[in-house]
Design an enzyme around this catalytic site. Structure first.
Site, short mmCIF file in Angstrom:
data_model
loop_
_atom_site.label_atom_id
_atom_site.label_comp_id
_atom_site.label_asym_id
_atom_site.label_seq_id
_atom_site.Cartn_x
_atom_site.Cartn_y
_atom_site.Cartn_z
N SER A 151 -7.24 2.02 -2.63
CA SER A 151 -6.05 1.24 -2.91
C SER A 151 -6.46 -0.12 -3.46
O SER A 151 -7.44 -0.71 -3.02
CB SER A 151 -5.25 1.05 -1.63
N GLU A 192 2.19 1.68 -3.43
CA GLU A 192 1.15 2.22 -4.31
C GLU A 192 0.97 3.72 -4.07
O GLU A 192 0.83 4.50 -5.02
CB GLU A 192 -0.18 1.47 -4.07
N GLU A 238 -14.39 -12.62 -6.31
CA GLU A 238 -13.03 -12.39 -6.82
C GLU A 238 -11.95 -12.83 -5.83
O GLU A 238 -10.77 -12.83 -6.17
CB GLU A 238 -12.85 -10.91 -7.19
N GLU A 271 -16.66 -10.59 3.08
CA GLU A 271 -15.51 -10.35 2.19
C GLU A 271 -14.94 -11.66 1.64
O GLU A 271 -14.65 -11.77 0.45
CB GLU A 271 -14.40 -9.61 2.96
N CYS A 283 -8.67 -1.93 3.87
CA CYS A 283 -8.61 -3.08 4.77
C CYS A 283 -9.94 -3.42 5.41
O CYS A 283 -10.10 -4.50 5.96
CB CYS A 283 -7.59 -2.83 5.88
N GLU A 314 0.82 -1.20 0.00
CA GLU A 314 0.00 0.00 0.00
C GLU A 314 0.86 1.26 0.00
O GLU A 314 0.54 2.24 -0.67
CB GLU A 314 -0.95 -0.02 1.21
N LYS A 339 -15.97 -9.43 7.46
CA LYS A 339 -14.95 -10.32 6.88
C LYS A 339 -15.58 -11.60 6.36
O LYS A 339 -15.07 -12.22 5.43
CB LYS A 339 -13.89 -10.67 7.93
N CYS A 378 -10.91 -1.79 14.37
CA CYS A 378 -11.21 -3.21 14.57
C CYS A 378 -11.32 -3.61 16.04
O CYS A 378 -11.98 -4.60 16.36
CB CYS A 378 -10.13 -4.06 13.92
#
Ligand code: SF4
Ligand code: SF4
Ligand code: SF4
Ligand code: SF4
Lengths: 523, 267
Positions: free
Chosen positions: A247, A208, A294, A289, A227, A205, A286, A441
């Site tokens: 990102s 990037e 993908e 996710e 994230c 990251e 999560k 979190c």
């Protein structure tokens, strides 16, 4: 109706009298009575013997304080609700609307799905425990019992400062070592750490970010962190035009999953098809996710269908349930350390669990990657982005580049403030961190319900534990992680290499067609 | 009184379902807490007087999803009440069609008569009742809305004088003709009902019975009712048999009473 109220007693036909009638004697007499009969003034009708919470007992159409609750689809992968426990208090709606700014921000009618970013904050606020995470513990128990399966587990940064609360320890107690021990006792074949890929995320990251700033990657600034899966879904729903700002890095959980069935499997000589990749997360989003279509880089890598990078996501609460079910005395466990290869951590990774943490860790490594020097004290304690203020800003000087401007928000209602500024082109920042859950979190939707609704006191204790661990670790910068360096050396070559792009990066897609978004809440 | 359900505003949260259960003291069954996608749509039941049914359909060639609240329509001229010779089902002047379990003999004519298929019989009870939404008449008496209407977070249910609700429905249709279909379900159906619906999708796509006659049903049902005494005796015998059977199994205390001579006043 009224006129027969007086002689109701006589004309009423009870079941017993009916049965007597029907058996013979009084048939005709009873029948005429029944046909002529009428209800009494306060008829003894079915229902109406229960109660409703106070706020709904208002006359007519007067507005009540909070009405109703959030909709939860029967196929929501993250959360479920037990209708037998719901008391219609409205707390879930309150959180969804005011903290996450999801409910109330889309027009009705709904298009074809129930709008939910899977954050699970409603489950944290539900006083009766009606809303909870979707329980996936059985899947894991089954795999653990299966001798042919290699069950591998990763644990998120934030679970180690909260899990202990399920066993009576004070909020924020550091239980990293006991957690590892407990996972071994449960029978996991490899106990690894998401912190490893948190450090890896930072490498990717920060690289990037620098490329965006230098113009080597043709993508807009500010760069948004990626994230927090609830935030990603939120952006896809409500700010699809800003998706290019996100990102392309996968979250640490998904980077870990992708490497577990490629890098780890190769190095250890395990058939990736035999691996069950489990993660322990503070987060309900999560679960969602991991199901995104993908998220199957390992399938593409091996050209084998049906491989999922992360197979099962457990919340902190579910792990606690498993430990209790197996009657493991958690507080008496010795402190053990993670397995090797994907188990090393740095302070930068540990603070991923805190709001502002990803940003702070990225700033440290960005400084190093740009200047080639270790970041100064300011970067190691970027205090302006710490703490529980809803939107935080900081600026730090990087020699040779200029000022790095960053912003941090947590809770999507706070996130909207930044997103609106970016959309209107009045954003001075290079890098923005979004966390879906207030506090980050540490107070995710899958964490122990130590206080209901969650309080800042509990959040602060958990945050403090993370920063304390960061400060005490020998390595505080993600780029110092030796296992990450080995991964680049052995497989990926360098950050954002072709293979790294394949395994560790992804794309997001607009969900704007799923709703008619509103930019401000209708009141 | 009447209610207007605006299907375009329903988000499927099922608050109304829970409110109905809480207020009416309806005990949920063992497995009725969590629902999974495989469970599909829920159906009305003796302990579920209202449910939300989810329909996936198409509108302008796009997949869409709509939620439909189901409950008794509280017909202006209820077929169920006219079929009930025991007067256990009655239309009150305020609007609710009310079921009085003390009067019910369990013949289930009402169930056959109801054009919307609303009534549910307690098959598993020794003293089965025929249950349905009562429009919370206790709350109406206190000037409150029915439980379900009072909890709806989106205003999908509006409650008030039926005439006003018809007016409100017409208002919404005319002020937003692009959204709504232009039909108000319940104005004419079965002679008119107290619960009215408006929608942006044709009602037949949402599982509504669109073949309900517009003539009030009671005009038909009295013909059925003529046969009542005959069937009545048959049912009586059957029910008595059931009654004795269950009583015996339960280990009776009312035995003396049960076998005592039947007295003349019907008590
Ligand atoms: S999970 Fe989050 S978005 Fe979904 S209903 Fe709960 S609070 Fe709202
Ligand atoms: S917070 Fe829990 S109890 Fe309250 S309305 Fe929501 S689901 Fe029901
Ligand atoms: S909908 Fe059926 S049960 Fe309700 S009033 Fe009409 S006929 Fe009776
Ligand atoms: S409470 Fe309102 S929005 Fe929720 S399911 Fe019932 S009618 Fe629909």
């Amino acid at each position: 109706m009224k006129d027969c109220a007086s002689d109701v007693e006589k004309k009423e036909i009870t079941r017993r009298t009916f049965l007597k009638m029907a058996t013979g004697a009084g048939l005709l007499a009873g029948l005429t009575g029944a046909l002529a009969g009428c209800a009494d003034k306060n008829p003894e009708h079915a229902g109406g013997k229960g109660w409703l919470p106070y706020q709904y007992n208002v006359a007519g159409n007067l507005p009540a304080q909070v009405r109703g609750r959030v909709p939860i689809d029967a196929d929501n992968p993250s959360i479920v609700r037990d209708d037998r426990k719901c008391i219609l208090c409205g707390q879930c709606l309150e959180v969804c609307e005011n903290i996450e700014s999801v409910y109330g921000y889309y027009n009705l009618p709904v298009v074809d799905e129930t709008i939910c970013i899977n954050c699970g904050q409603c489950s944290m606020a539900c006083p009766s425990g009606a809303i909870s995470e979707r329980d996936d513990t059985q899947k894991v128990f089954e795999a653990l019992a299966d001798k042919n399966k290699f069950v591998l587990v990763q644990t998120a940064p934030a679970t180690r400062v909260a899990l202990g609360e399920e066993f009576g320890l004070k909020p924020g107690t550091w239980v990293q070592g006991q957690q590892v021990a407990a996972l071994r006792r449960l029978g996991f074949d490899a106990v690894l750490d998401t912190n490893f890929t948190a450090d890896l995320t930072i490498m990717e990251e920060a690289t990037e970010l620098i490329k965006r700033i230098k113009g080597e990657v043709k993508k807009p600034l500010p760069q948004f962190t990626s994230c927090s899966p609830g935030w990603i879904k939120f952006c896809e729903y409500f700010y699809p035009e800003l998706i290019p700002n996100i990102s392309s890095c996968k979250s640490p959980q998904q980077m870990f999953g992708a490497l577990a069935k490629t890098y780890y499997a190769k190095e250890k000589g395990i058939d990736p098809g035999n691996i069950l990749s489990v993660s322990v997360m503070p987060c309900t989003a999560k679960k969602y996710e991991a199901q995104r279509p993908e998220m199957n880089a390992s399938a593409a890598y091996w050209k084998r269908d049906n491989l999922r990078d992360v197979d099962v996501v457990l919340t902190t609460r579910e792990l606690a349930r498993m430990i209790k079910e197996k009657q493991i005395d958690f507080t008496a466990l010795p402190e053990e350390s993670y397995d090797q290869l994907m188990g090393e951590e740095t302070g930068g990774a540990v603070i991923f669990g805190a709001t502002g943490g990803v940003m702070e860790a990225a700033a440290r490594t960005a400084y190093f990657l740009i200047t080639g020097q270790e970041p100064p004290a300011l970067f190691l304690n970027l205090t302006p982005v710490r703490g529980l203020a809803g939107v935080k800003e900081a600026a730090a000087e990087i020699p040779g580049v200029g000022t790095l401007r960053v912003a941090v928000s947590h809770g999507m209602a706070n996130g909207r403030k930044i997103l609106d500024a970016v959309r209107e082109g009045r954003a001075p920042w290079h890098f923005v961190e979004f966390m879906t859950c207030p506090g980050g979190c540490v107070a995710g939707g899958g964490q122990p319900r130590t206080a209901v609704p969650p309080t800042d006191a509990v959040r602060e204790q958990r945050l403090a534990a993370l920063y304390k661990a960061d400060a005490s670790l020998p390595k505080r910068n993600s780029h110092e992680n030796a296992e990450v360096a080995a991964l680049y050396h052995n497989l990926l070559e360098h950050p954002m290499s072709e293979l790294a792009e394949e395994l560790l990066h992804t794309e997001y897609h607009s969900r704007a067609d799923k709703l008619e978004r509103l930019f401000a809440k209708v009141v | 009184m009447g209610a207007l359900v605006d299907i375009t505003k329903c988000i499927g949260c099922e608050s109304c379902v829970v409110a109905c259960r809480l207020y009416n003291g309806l005990e949920p069954g063992q497995n009725e807490g969590y629902r999974t996608a495989q469970d599909g749509n829920t159906e009305l039941a003796p302990n579920k007087w209202t449910v939300i049914q989810s329909h996936r359909t198409e509108k302008s060639e796009k997949q869409i999803r709509r939620f439909v609240k189901q409950q008794c329509f509280h017909c202006l001229e209820p077929a169920c009440a006219s079929a009930c010779f025991a007067k256990a089902l009655q239309k009150t002047p305020e609007g609710p069609v009310v079921y009085n379990e003390k009067l019910c003999v369990g013949c289930r004519y009402c169930m056959i008569a109801c054009p919307f298929g609303i009534l549910r019989f307690e098959w598993d009870k020794p003293f089965p009742r025929v249950l349905k939404c009562q429009m919370c008449l206790g709350r109406l008496a206190d000037g409150q809305m029915p439980a379900c209407a009072s909890v709806c977070p989106t205003g999908a249910i509006t409650f008030g004088e039926r005439d006003k609700m018809v007016g409100e429905a017409k208002n919404r249709l005319t002020s937003n003709p692009d959204l709504y279909t232009g039909q108000i379900y319940g104005v004419k159906e079965a002679g008119g009902t107290s619960w009215l619906y408006i929608s942006d999708v044709p009602f037949e796509q949402l599982g509504f019975r669109t073949n309900v006659p517009e003539k009030p049903i009671p005009e038909y049902t009295w013909q059925v009712l003529r046969w009542t005494p005959f069937i009545f005796v048959g049912w009586g015998a059957l029910l008595t048999g059931m009654y004795l059977y269950t009583k015996r199994r339960a280990g009776v205390h009312e035995e003396e009473e049960m076998y005592a001579p039947v007295d003349d006043d019907g008590k």
